[in-house]
Design a protein around this motif. Structure first.
Motif, PDB file in Angstrom:
ATOM      1  N   GLY A 117       0.863  -1.166   0.055  1.00 56.10           N
ATOM      2  CA  GLY A 117       0.030   0.131  -0.025  1.00 56.10           C
ATOM      3  C   GLY A 117       0.980   1.145  -0.050  1.00 56.10           C
ATOM      4  O   GLY A 117       1.801   1.463  -0.724  1.00 56.10           O
ATOM      5  N   GLN A 118       0.499   2.304   0.862  1.00 61.01           N
ATOM      6  CA  GLN A 118       1.042   3.478   0.934  1.00 61.01           C
ATOM      7  C   GLN A 118       2.507   3.413   1.313  1.00 61.01           C
ATOM      8  O   GLN A 118       3.320   4.136   1.445  1.00 61.01           O
ATOM      9  N   TYR A 119       2.942   2.324   2.044  1.00 64.46           N
ATOM     10  CA  TYR A 119       4.173   2.070   2.784  1.00 64.46           C
ATOM     11  C   TYR A 119       5.226   1.498   1.807  1.00 64.46           C
ATOM     12  O   TYR A 119       6.383   1.553   2.122  1.00 64.46           O
ATOM     13  N   ARG A 120       4.975   0.970   0.601  1.00 63.15           N
ATOM     14  CA  ARG A 120       5.553   0.336  -0.134  1.00 63.15           C
ATOM     15  C   ARG A 120       6.708   1.263  -0.642  1.00 63.15           C
ATOM     16  O   ARG A 120       7.858   0.815  -0.807  1.00 63.15           O
ATOM     17  N   GLN A 121       6.272   2.407  -1.027  1.00 66.75           N
ATOM     18  CA  GLN A 121       7.305   3.467  -1.639  1.00 66.75           C
ATOM     19  C   GLN A 121       8.476   3.780  -0.548  1.00 66.75           C
ATOM     20  O   GLN A 121       9.552   4.018  -0.940  1.00 66.75           O
ATOM     21  N   VAL A 122       8.057   3.770   0.683  1.00 69.77           N
ATOM     22  CA  VAL A 122       8.964   3.891   1.887  1.00 69.77           C
ATOM     23  C   VAL A 122      10.174   3.040   1.769  1.00 69.77           C
ATOM     24  O   VAL A 122      11.101   3.118   1.990  1.00 69.77           O
ATOM     25  N   HIS A 123       9.570   1.714   1.810  1.00 73.85           N
ATOM     26  CA  HIS A 123      10.377   0.723   1.668  1.00 73.85           C
ATOM     27  C   HIS A 123      11.294   0.614   0.675  1.00 73.85           C
ATOM     28  O   HIS A 123      12.644   0.505   0.873  1.00 73.85           O
ATOM     29  N   GLU A 124      10.791   0.978  -0.664  1.00 77.26           N
ATOM     30  CA  GLU A 124      11.710   1.123  -1.750  1.00 77.26           C
ATOM     31  C   GLU A 124      12.699   2.174  -1.742  1.00 77.26           C
ATOM     32  O   GLU A 124      13.758   1.951  -1.933  1.00 77.26           O
ATOM     33  N   MET A 125      12.411   3.285  -1.184  1.00 76.09           N
ATOM     34  CA  MET A 125      13.363   4.435  -1.205  1.00 76.09           C
ATOM     35  C   MET A 125      14.313   4.088   0.012  1.00 76.09           C
ATOM     36  O   MET A 125      15.471   4.665  -0.194  1.00 76.09           O
TER      37      MET A 125
END
Length: 274
Positions: free
Chosen positions: A71-79
């Motif tokens: 969800g919205q947290y995936r981008q945090v993990h990716e960066m």
């Protein structure tokens, strides 16, 4: 960091703190000659900071939840994974918390760090701004800032105890005890002024490191502006000790202004855009 003036200031503060710490150790050695100077140094350099580290990390992470990779947290993990790879860091554990205000902090040590991001921050910032915040927190882990600050706080405690025993031994009675206690508080407050100077310096360093890794200081500058405005009129749910770890300390009390852990936000933004 390339700012020579800040580096010189940091070196001067470090020398003063070491002198205060060593002087306190000599006081304990004179008052408790049976222990020896080396055990006293080991206690104040290794045992006390280790205990503070464990307790501080536990307190900081109370109320947090592990961040799901969806969800919205995936981008945090990716960066975080991408930035960690660029910095040569193991990807830290990511947790999330409802803080009441948009904010983020890092705790732990290099190789075993944790980055906490508030849900309010994720909802507020654009992707590049959020990346700037993550880079800032990873820089703190990479520079071992948590350990540095714990050592500084340990110096304050050692100086406080040494002052208490030194004044206490100069007289007798309840009045002397009160004077010794007051002197220990004053000594710790004075020492913490230097510790806070180190904290403010480390924020500038983390800002500068983040700018280098994301290629520009503007996204982090915009993030700081949004965090500052987004915190107005809202009450933070985190403890004061955790506020000192956050990218922006939202405590605007008079005492916080006197013993600030962070430089003025305006100056940080100005440096990021210079």
């Amino acid at each position: 960091m390339r700012n020579t003036q800040l580096k010189l200031r940091m070196a001067i503060v470090g020398v003063i703190l070491f002198a205060l710490y060593f002087g306190a150790a000599l006081v304990f050695d004179a008052m408790f000659p049976g222990i020896g100077l080396l055990p006293i140094l080991a206690l104040s350099i290794i045992v006390l900071p280790a205990a503070q580290y464990k307790l501080g990390k536990w307190m900081a992470l109370r109320g947090t939840e592990e961040m799901p990779n969806e969800g919205q947290y995936r981008q945090v993990h990716e960066m975080t994974e991408s930035l960690s790879r660029d910095m040569g860091l193991d990807k830290p554990k990511l947790v999330v918390q409802d803080m009441g205000v948009p904010n983020a902090f890092a705790t732990g040590r290099k190789g075993a760090g944790v980055v906490c991001v508030s849900n309010e921050l994720i909802q507020l910032l654009e992707r590049d701004e959020l990346e700037g915040v993550i880079a800032h927190e990873l820089a703190h882990l990479n520079n071992r800032d948590t350990i540095t600050m714990i050592l500084g706080q340990s110096v304050g405690m050692v100086v406080s105890y040494a002052t208490f025993f030194l004044v206490r031994e100069s007289g007798e009675g309840a009045g002397n005890f009160i004077v010794a206690y007051a002197a220990s508080i004053v000594a710790q407050m004075l020492t913490m002024i230097f510790v806070m100077a180190i904290s403010r310096y480390r924020e500038y360093v983390a800002d500068d490191d983040a700018r280098q890794y994301i290629g520009s200081g503007d996204p982090l500058a915009r993030a700081l502006e949004k965090i500052s405005k987004g915190s107005e009129g809202r009450e933070s749910n985190v403890d004061d000790s955790v506020s000192a770890l956050c990218i922006l300390n939202t405590d605007r009390s008079t005492l916080q202004q006197l013993f600030s852990t962070h430089p003025p936000t305006e100056k940080r933004i100005e440096k990021l855009r210079s």
